[in-house]
Design a protein around this motif. Structure first.
Motif, mmCIF file in Angstrom:
data_model
loop_
_atom_site.group_PDB
_atom_site.id
_atom_site.type_symbol
_atom_site.label_atom_id
_atom_site.label_comp_id
_atom_site.label_asym_id
_atom_site.label_seq_id
_atom_site.Cartn_x
_atom_site.Cartn_y
_atom_site.Cartn_z
ATOM 1 N N UNK A 140 0.817 -1.205 0.000
ATOM 2 C CA UNK A 140 0.000 0.000 0.000
ATOM 3 C C UNK A 140 0.854 1.259 0.000
ATOM 4 N N UNK A 141 2.013 1.195 0.640
ATOM 5 C CA UNK A 141 2.899 2.359 0.691
ATOM 6 C C UNK A 141 3.365 2.753 -0.706
ATOM 7 N N UNK A 142 3.728 1.774 -1.514
ATOM 8 C CA UNK A 142 4.186 2.066 -2.876
ATOM 9 C C UNK A 142 3.052 2.682 -3.702
ATOM 10 N N UNK A 143 1.855 2.121 -3.566
ATOM 11 C CA UNK A 143 0.705 2.648 -4.312
ATOM 12 C C UNK A 143 0.391 4.075 -3.878
ATOM 13 N N UNK A 144 0.404 4.325 -2.573
ATOM 14 C CA UNK A 144 0.112 5.665 -2.068
ATOM 15 C C UNK A 144 1.156 6.677 -2.543
ATOM 16 N N UNK A 145 2.425 6.292 -2.494
ATOM 17 C CA UNK A 145 3.497 7.213 -2.891
ATOM 18 C C UNK A 145 3.379 7.590 -4.364
ATOM 19 N N UNK A 146 3.151 6.614 -5.219
ATOM 20 C CA UNK A 146 3.038 6.889 -6.655
ATOM 21 C C UNK A 146 1.820 7.756 -6.963
ATOM 22 N N UNK A 147 0.718 7.505 -6.269
ATOM 23 C CA UNK A 147 -0.502 8.288 -6.504
ATOM 24 C C UNK A 147 -0.317 9.734 -6.081
ATOM 25 N N UNK A 148 0.308 9.947 -4.923
ATOM 26 C CA UNK A 148 0.560 11.315 -4.456
ATOM 27 C C UNK A 148 1.458 12.074 -5.424
ATOM 28 N N UNK A 149 2.507 11.428 -5.885
ATOM 29 C CA UNK A 149 3.421 12.084 -6.820
ATOM 30 C C UNK A 149 2.686 12.467 -8.102
ATOM 31 N N UNK A 150 1.844 11.573 -8.605
ATOM 32 C CA UNK A 150 1.086 11.846 -9.827
ATOM 33 C C UNK A 150 0.161 13.046 -9.657
ATOM 34 N N UNK A 151 -0.591 13.070 -8.561
ATOM 35 C CA UNK A 151 -1.538 14.164 -8.334
ATOM 36 C C UNK A 151 -0.810 15.478 -8.085
ATOM 37 N N UNK A 152 0.292 15.446 -7.339
ATOM 38 C CA UNK A 152 1.057 16.660 -7.101
ATOM 39 C C UNK A 152 1.585 17.246 -8.411
ATOM 40 N N UNK A 153 2.084 16.369 -9.270
ATOM 41 C CA UNK A 153 2.625 16.858 -10.544
ATOM 42 C C UNK A 153 1.533 17.497 -11.398
ATOM 43 N N UNK A 154 0.350 16.888 -11.428
ATOM 44 C CA UNK A 154 -0.733 17.435 -12.239
ATOM 45 C C UNK A 154 -1.301 18.722 -11.640
ATOM 46 N N UNK A 155 -1.245 18.842 -10.297
ATOM 47 C CA UNK A 155 -1.784 20.036 -9.646
ATOM 48 C C UNK A 155 -0.848 21.229 -9.740
ATOM 49 N N UNK A 156 0.390 21.010 -10.165
ATOM 50 C CA UNK A 156 1.331 22.127 -10.292
ATOM 51 C C UNK A 156 0.875 23.170 -11.310
ATOM 52 N N UNK A 157 -0.030 22.778 -12.206
ATOM 53 C CA UNK A 157 -0.551 23.740 -13.187
ATOM 54 C C UNK A 157 -1.314 24.874 -12.505
ATOM 55 N N UNK A 158 -1.808 24.639 -11.275
ATOM 56 C CA UNK A 158 -2.569 25.653 -10.544
ATOM 57 C C UNK A 158 -1.700 26.416 -9.538
ATOM 58 N N UNK A 159 -0.404 26.194 -9.570
ATOM 59 C CA UNK A 159 0.502 26.816 -8.594
ATOM 60 C C UNK A 159 0.571 28.327 -8.805
ATOM 61 N N UNK A 160 0.603 29.063 -7.689
ATOM 62 C CA UNK A 160 0.690 30.526 -7.755
ATOM 63 C C UNK A 160 1.588 31.006 -6.620
ATOM 64 N N UNK A 161 2.752 31.565 -6.980
ATOM 65 C CA UNK A 161 3.681 32.041 -5.962
ATOM 66 C C UNK A 161 3.131 33.244 -5.194
ATOM 67 N N UNK A 162 2.131 33.909 -5.728
ATOM 68 C CA UNK A 162 1.540 35.048 -5.019
ATOM 69 C C UNK A 162 0.850 34.629 -3.724
ATOM 70 N N UNK A 163 0.525 33.351 -3.597
ATOM 71 C CA UNK A 163 -0.098 32.865 -2.373
ATOM 72 C C UNK A 163 0.835 32.947 -1.166
ATOM 73 N N UNK A 164 2.134 33.157 -1.426
ATOM 74 C CA UNK A 164 3.105 33.222 -0.329
ATOM 75 C C UNK A 164 3.479 34.658 0.039
ATOM 76 N N UNK A 165 2.787 35.603 -0.508
ATOM 77 C CA UNK A 165 3.054 36.989 -0.136
ATOM 78 C C UNK A 165 2.699 37.222 1.331
ATOM 79 N N UNK A 166 3.600 37.884 2.046
ATOM 80 C CA UNK A 166 3.400 38.109 3.483
ATOM 81 C C UNK A 166 4.000 37.028 4.348
ATOM 82 N N UNK A 167 4.945 36.265 3.795
ATOM 83 C CA UNK A 167 5.565 35.180 4.569
ATOM 84 C C UNK A 167 6.496 35.730 5.648
#
Length: 367
Positions: free
Chosen positions: A147-174
């Motif tokens: 299950x660990x291998x399946x979970x790790x691969x799935x997380x990596x896949x979703x993270x990579x696809x979600x990078x299209x919505x990344x916005x560095x402006x969300x870190x303003x005021x750090x």
């Protein structure tokens, strides 16, 4: 006691899955609500405290090799007081199983099946977990590897696809957070998940070698992954959205799409969460059963496992809703866990040190 053995790698996977699996879903939203853009820093503080606590547990385990925390309590404090301390640990393991069971029920009811009663989710999940517990720790360890291998691969896949919505402006005021206020408001992260890993005092005797290295590295890896997940959540959703969602990672999966082929991946995330909860619940459930068998010298764990299904399922209905569950965790989880993870182990170490010092004095010849 069960004669099974698990490898160092299996122990590492169990520890990492226990610490990081469910934390990805339940922790980032609360941290972001308190620390805003700087929420990703807080897991490092919690992880450092977790390592300090782990060193205490490892020191205690090394003084009494081959013994679980149940046996250590009775060895150090004697049968009456030690038996009471051991029973308190068993109640904690059961209560931890209750928390985990309620979490899976709340998640499924809130996100996937709102009409289905909570008892249905609890019963179905507990029956599957009970089967794994009856089969033993080796079965749980081997299942966690897959299950660990399946979970790790799935997380990596979703993270990579979600990078299209990344916005560095969300870190303003750090880097503007109030450190002390953030520590106080987020103290529950010390309890969940790091201090909860004291349950592995029940599993140390099953590990073949190098327990300390494997355990510490798992905590370090879980700390880094939790910080990375929180950082990723801020970058994709922003502080406002992430702090108002109970399961921000689930929301990210809902919004991921690549053309018209990859869409609505929230069901996949739900399955991954169920797998992570299965591993964590199996460990807590197994420690509960093993503790009862060791304390009361029960040779077969079958009926103990079956009986705990009813107890855990009933206690999991103690909260009226998910908000009350989160409120309890934020206010009381740290103090509640601190008693079992720090206070009692330190007390056992102190008593052990006093008894050894007293024994050496008695053995010295009279001058």
């Amino acid at each position: 006691m069960e004669s099974s053995k698990i490898t160092v790698w299996q122990f590492f996977v169990l520890t990492l899955s226990f610490l990081a699996g469910t934390s990805f879903f339940f922790i980032p939203g609360g941290l972001i609500a308190v620390a805003k853009q700087d929420a990703w820093i807080i897991p490092f503080w919690a992880g450092a405290a977790g390592i300090a606590a782990a060193l205490i547990w490892i020191r205690l385990a090394r003084q009494y090799p081959g013994m679980s925390i149940i046996h250590i309590c009775m060895k150090v404090a004697g049968k009456p007081i030690g038996g009471l301390l051991a029973f308190l640990y068993i109640t904690y393991f059961i209560q931890l199983s209750v928390f985990i069971t309620r979490n899976v029920g709340d998640f499924m009811k809130q996100t996937m099946m709102p009409i289905t009663p909570l008892t249905v989710f609890h019963s179905m999940f507990l029956v599957i977990t009970a089967y794994a517990v009856i089969k033993g720790i080796e079965t749980i360890a081997r299942s966690s590897e897959l299950l660990f291998i399946i979970m790790a691969l799935t997380f990596v896949l979703i993270f990579c696809m979600a990078l299209a919505q990344w916005d560095w402006n969300h870190f303003q005021g750090s880097f503007r957070m109030n450190v002390w206020e953030s520590l106080v408001e987020t103290r529950n992260i010390f309890g969940f998940p790091f201090l909860e890993s004291l349950v592995f005092l029940m599993l140390f005797p099953f590990v073949q070698a190098k327990v300390k290295r494997s355990f510490i590295w798992a905590i370090i890896m879980a700390t880094a992954l939790l910080s990375l997940t929180t950082f990723f959540t801020i970058g994709v959703l922003g502080v406002t959205r992430a702090s108002h969602d109970t399961y921000p990672l689930f929301v990210i999966a809902q919004e991921v799409h690549v053309g018209t082929f990859f869409e609505h991946l929230e069901s996949t995330i739900a399955l991954i969460l169920l797998a992570a909860i299965f591993i964590k619940l199996s460990i807590a459930y197994y420690c509960s059963v093993l503790g009862l068998c060791q304390l009361f010298r029960i040779s077969s764990r079958f009926w103990v496992t079956i009986a705990l299904i009813l107890l855990i399922s009933g206690l999991a209905l103690g909260y009226d809703n998910v908000v009350e569950n989160i409120e309890f965790s934020q206010r009381y989880d740290f103090e509640y866990t601190l008693l079992y993870s720090i206070f009692i182990p330190c007390l056992l170490l102190l008593v052990s040190w006093i008894r050894k010092g007293w024994g050496k004095r008695r053995e010295e010849p009279a001058s």
